[in-house]
Design an enzyme around this catalytic site. Sequence first.
Site, PDB file in Angstrom:
ATOM      1  N   ALA A  99       0.727  -1.090  -0.063  1.00  0.00           N
ATOM      2  CA  ALA A  99      -0.183  -0.027   0.077  1.00  0.00           C
ATOM      3  C   ALA A  99       0.644   1.179   0.190  1.00  0.00           C
ATOM      4  CB  ALA A  99      -0.534   0.125   1.036  1.00  0.00           C
ATOM      5  N   GLU A 100       2.000   1.457   0.031  1.00  0.00           N
ATOM      6  CA  GLU A 100       2.964   2.466  -0.204  1.00  0.00           C
ATOM      7  C   GLU A 100       2.921   3.366  -0.855  1.00  0.00           C
ATOM      8  OE1 GLU A 100       5.847  -0.783   1.415  1.00  0.00           O
ATOM      9  OE2 GLU A 100       3.914  -0.858  -0.040  1.00  0.00           O
TER      10      GLU A 100
END
Length: 257
Positions: A131-132
Amino acid sequence: MTTSQPVHAERIEDGRVLHVVLNRPKGNILDNEMVSAIREVIADGARDAGVLAVLFEGAGDHFSFGASVTEHLPDQITRMLRYFHGMFRDLVALRRPLLAAVRGQCLGGGLELASFCHRVFASETASMGQAEIKLGVMAPVASFVLPRRVGQAHADDLLLSGRSVGAEEALAMGLVNEIVEDPLQSALTWIRTHLLDKSGASLRVAVEAARYEHDRAFLSQIDYLETLYIERLMGHRDAEEGIRAFLEKRPPVWSHG
């Protein structure tokens, strides 16, 4: 097991398996303290030729929510990345089969750790994602590992969308090896069936041989990816904005510049 220590490690299977539990539920956040503890455990295991394999698990309902978001802020990111990437360098040097038993959320740095392992056993509840990018940053280790594990197209999907996939989709793309009711017990069964009758010395050489190209490329490229993060990514305002927006529980306001 208590939560007083960030990692719980024990030798099981007559000392031949190092069982490493990320021990800060609910999220088992891979902050500098936990990463340092993992590295100490890995160093200890490397000194014992009788340790044939390492098995990672998360305490509680989840494997890990990933690295500490706070430690992604500009004044902490260099130290965090060097600690975190050092853990993977240690795993390369360990030359042991690595396994992960995954339940629940396995995100960000948690997925980087799991996907670095040779085999991943996941429960039906597993949800896995990088999810960065949603926070305005990127995942250096996953940028190297995922194309080799799941292919470039699936890696691009996960790294650029930031979406999470359930266990069935993760299995289909090769992110996990098996979906099982009890990942820990299934991993131990696999170890007992396939590893415990092997020579530890031979396994170490076989791991080195099997991952020679992978590990040589990783050690070469992770320095570049770390520099790309620190010098290029963190040079844009959006990287800090995404992290602060997450910590402040508000939508990010991107400048795109």
